[in-house]
Design a protein around this motif. Structure first.
Motif, PDB file in Angstrom:
ATOM      1  N   GLN A   1       0.833  -1.195   0.000  1.00 47.68           N
ATOM      2  CA  GLN A   1       0.000   0.000   0.000  1.00 47.68           C
ATOM      3  C   GLN A   1       0.879   1.260   0.000  1.00 47.68           C
ATOM      4  OE1 GLN A   1      -3.351   0.204  -0.201  1.00 47.68           O
ATOM      5  NE2 GLN A   1      -3.508  -2.019  -0.353  1.00 47.68           N
ATOM      6  N   PRO A   2       1.713   1.440  -1.042  1.00 50.40           N
ATOM      7  CA  PRO A   2       2.607   2.600  -1.034  1.00 50.40           C
ATOM      8  C   PRO A   2       1.832   3.915  -1.103  1.00 50.40           C
ATOM      9  CG  PRO A   2       2.582   1.577  -3.202  1.00 50.40           C
ATOM     10  CD  PRO A   2       1.830   0.660  -2.288  1.00 50.40           C
ATOM     11  N   VAL A   3       2.453   4.965  -0.591  1.00 50.52           N
ATOM     12  CA  VAL A   3       1.885   6.305  -0.651  1.00 50.52           C
ATOM     13  C   VAL A   3       2.350   6.958  -1.940  1.00 50.52           C
ATOM     14  CG1 VAL A   3       1.730   8.548   0.493  1.00 50.52           C
ATOM     15  CG2 VAL A   3       1.910   6.447   1.852  1.00 50.52           C
TER      16      VAL A   3
ATOM     17  N   ASN B   1       5.101   1.965   5.354  1.00 50.54           N
ATOM     18  CA  ASN B   1       5.708   1.793   6.681  1.00 50.54           C
ATOM     19  C   ASN B   1       4.684   1.416   7.756  1.00 50.54           C
ATOM     20  OD1 ASN B   1       8.406   2.279   5.964  1.00 50.54           O
ATOM     21  ND2 ASN B   1       8.070   4.498   6.017  1.00 50.54           N
ATOM     22  N   ASN B   2       3.634   0.706   7.357  1.00 55.90           N
ATOM     23  CA  ASN B   2       2.630   0.252   8.324  1.00 55.90           C
ATOM     24  C   ASN B   2       3.194  -0.940   9.094  1.00 55.90           C
ATOM     25  OD1 ASN B   2       0.166  -0.880   9.527  1.00 55.90           O
ATOM     26  ND2 ASN B   2      -0.907   0.494   8.140  1.00 55.90           N
TER      27      ASN B   2
ATOM     28  N   CYS C   1       0.214  -4.609   5.521  1.00 55.53           N
ATOM     29  CA  CYS C   1       1.327  -4.676   4.577  1.00 55.53           C
ATOM     30  C   CYS C   1       2.384  -5.602   5.155  1.00 55.53           C
ATOM     31  CB  CYS C   1       1.916  -3.287   4.317  1.00 55.53           C
ATOM     32  SG  CYS C   1       3.300  -3.299   3.150  1.00 55.53           S
ATOM     33  N   ALA C   2       2.464  -6.797   4.601  1.00 52.66           N
ATOM     34  CA  ALA C   2       3.378  -7.805   5.139  1.00 52.66           C
ATOM     35  C   ALA C   2       4.831  -7.370   5.020  1.00 52.66           C
ATOM     36  CB  ALA C   2       3.158  -9.136   4.420  1.00 52.66           C
ATOM     37  N   ALA C   3       5.186  -6.700   3.923  1.00 49.75           N
ATOM     38  CA  ALA C   3       6.585  -6.314   3.713  1.00 49.75           C
ATOM     39  C   ALA C   3       7.030  -5.254   4.707  1.00 49.75           C
ATOM     40  CB  ALA C   3       6.772  -5.817   2.282  1.00 49.75           C
ATOM     41  N   CYS C   4       6.244  -4.207   4.889  1.00 52.28           N
ATOM     42  CA  CYS C   4       6.613  -3.152   5.827  1.00 52.28           C
ATOM     43  C   CYS C   4       6.546  -3.649   7.266  1.00 52.28           C
ATOM     44  CB  CYS C   4       5.715  -1.928   5.629  1.00 52.28           C
ATOM     45  SG  CYS C   4       6.031  -1.040   4.078  1.00 52.28           S
TER      46      CYS C   4
ATOM     47  N   TYR D   1       4.840  -9.916  18.211  1.00 56.29           N
ATOM     48  CA  TYR D   1       3.618  -9.233  18.619  1.00 56.29           C
ATOM     49  C   TYR D   1       3.634  -7.754  18.273  1.00 56.29           C
ATOM     50  CZ  TYR D   1       1.864 -13.372  20.904  1.00 56.29           C
ATOM     51  OH  TYR D   1       1.378 -14.635  21.129  1.00 56.29           O
ATOM     52  N   ALA D   2       4.796  -7.208  17.939  1.00 57.21           N
ATOM     53  CA  ALA D   2       4.874  -5.796  17.566  1.00 57.21           C
ATOM     54  C   ALA D   2       4.176  -5.518  16.245  1.00 57.21           C
ATOM     55  CB  ALA D   2       6.331  -5.345  17.491  1.00 57.21           C
ATOM     56  N   THR D   3       3.923  -6.552  15.432  1.00 55.90           N
ATOM     57  CA  THR D   3       3.278  -6.362  14.134  1.00 55.90           C
ATOM     58  C   THR D   3       1.806  -6.753  14.147  1.00 55.90           C
ATOM     59  OG1 THR D   3       3.882  -8.580  13.345  1.00 55.90           O
ATOM     60  CG2 THR D   3       5.468  -6.798  12.967  1.00 55.90           C
TER      61      THR D   3
END
Length: 450
Positions: free
Chosen positions: A37-39, A74-75, A81-84, A303-305
């Motif tokens: 989901q890029p900006v 950067n989510n 967004c799995a990559a970010c 758990y941070a994600t």
């Protein structure tokens, strides 16, 4: 083998092929490192030589392959967004590891400091379906681990939804009270005053919030004892793991966050009776009763994600509870917690809790990942390290191509970018999913500074 592009993507790719360089377009997409989901930004940037006023580089949206500047979302949430989220997870892993074993500016001697991994749970708001010791629930059933009934009330009409929502809203304040009590109990056990404790001991921590299936927040925390100057300073000899464990138990039992008075009932919040405290040993510890520093860092980073969606709720703010919850897949239990947030949020005496804004979070309004200042490095420092690493790669490639970039200290950057949307087109999605990252993909997951 590369998969065939959808019809819509083929039309977009054909149009791009007539008017531009598909290779450059694909490279721009790949520099997102898999961001879903890029900006999208429109505008321009000028790099001007500070001494001569010469324009050494110009970037405009019209000249970019996609017609816009695309930057990562950067989510931190893996469901968005799995990559970010993976980058955020790795950053958190390095942050926690640095405070346990050293690295990222922290010396290895920190591994000798007393430290524990503690889990603080929420109190009970009514009996829920569970698997006590893997056995039968109070309802008489033997629930499988993936049973959606787990965590839901046995009797929803008697479940204290108000207290559950208000607990989440006050959990952050309770943690702050706990840290104050912890320092007090450490001072008492050391036989010094609270003001004197600051000159011989510092409490450092890093914690992450997790939603239980019943929708209540609990905390996982690394708690460490340092000397007065922080991670680089050894604590006094009397500051032991056993002393820390004992002080945590006492502080957690007594800490209380005052809540509101609603309809004649005064609310006050404490941690639940279940409190797990385990010593943390070295990274190569192979036992079963204590945890290794690597295992703790991996657990917290995981758990941070995650967010409240693990409790069956939404991952976005609610504008209208009637329309937003229709067809949303929200569980009945989470729906009742959301509606409780919404109704309580209309009460003037609870205005400061902003329960309607945080209804999708079931009332919790704190940060999911926090740390004390002296624990270790910061997420911002890790991001800057990665940006510097990618800048070095870009300069090396430019020099190899015969177009060396000027010294950044001699350049003024003048830029103006405005938000133009989010997400990828069908063609961009196809390009992103069919090309694998390589070491040449600037900013990709492999460009990771160690």
């Amino acid at each position: 083998m590369r998969s065939a592009a959808p019809t819509g993507a083929l039309r977009q790719l054909a149009a791009l092929a007539r008017h531009g360089d598909l290779g450059a377009y694909a490279r721009q997409i790949q520099r997102l490192g898999g961001c879903e989901q890029p900006v999208r930004m429109e505008g321009h940037r000028l790099d001007v030589h500070a001494a001569t006023g010469e324009i050494v580089r110009e970037i405009a949206d019209r000249d970019l392959p996609a017609g816009q500047l695309l930057i990562r979302c950067n989510n931190r949430r893996a469901n968005r967004c799995a990559a970010c989220a993976e980058i955020y997870r790795r950053d958190t892993f390095h942050l926690i590891t640095a405070g346990l074993s050293g690295g990222k500016g922290i010396g290895p001697a920190v591994a000798e400091h007393p430290r524990v991994f503690a889990t603080f749970t929420a109190p009970s708001f009514g009996p829920v379906h569970n698997r006590p010791g893997g056995g039968r629930c109070r309802c008489g059933r033997l629930h499988p681990d993936d049973d959606p009934a787990l965590g839901t009330p046995l009797d929803p009409d008697r479940y204290d939804y108000r207290a559950a929502v208000l607990w989440n809203a006050h959990a952050g304040a309770l943690w702050a009270r706990f840290t104050t009590y912890l320092r007090q109990h450490l001072a008492s056990r050391a036989g010094v005053s609270r003001s004197a404790l600051r000159h011989c001991l510092k409490v450092s921590y890093a914690k992450v919030a997790e939603y239980q299936r019943r929708g209540a927040v609990h905390f996982h925390a690394v708690i460490r004892l340092d000397g007065p100057d922080g991670a680089e300073d050894a604590p006094p000899a009397w500051a032991t793991t056993e002393l820390l464990t004992d002080a945590i138990r006492s502080a957690a039992r007594l800490a209380e966050a005052p809540g509101p008075v609603l309809d004649g009932r005064a609310y006050a919040f404490r941690f639940g009776e279940q409190l797990d405290i385990r010593p943390i040993r070295s990274a190569d510890f192979a036992g079963t009763s204590e945890l290794s520093s690597r295992a703790v860092a991996a657990y917290i980073a995981k758990y941070a994600t995650k967010g409240a969606e693990a409790a069956g709720t939404l991952d976005r703010p609610i504008r209208n509870p009637i329309t937003d919850l229709i067809g949303s897949g929200v569980t009945d239990h989470a729906r009742r917690m959301i509606l409780t947030c919404w109704h309580l949020g209309a009460r003037p005496e609870l205005e400061d809790l902003r329960l309607r804004k945080w209804a999708h979070m079931l009332g919790f309004r704190g940060h999911f990942s926090t740390k004390s200042r002296a624990y270790s490095t910061t997420l911002g420092a890790l991001r800057q390290e990665r940006a510097d690493h990618n800048e070095t790669l870009a300069r090396a490639r430019a020099a190899e191509a015969g177009h060396p970039l000027p010294d950044p200290d001699a350049v003024l950057v003048l830029s103006h970018w405005v938000f133009a949307g989010t997400g990828l087109t069908a063609a961009e999605t196809w390009l992103a999913t069919t090309r694998q990252p390589t070491p040449e993909n600037e900013g990709g997951p492999v460009a990771w500074p160690r």
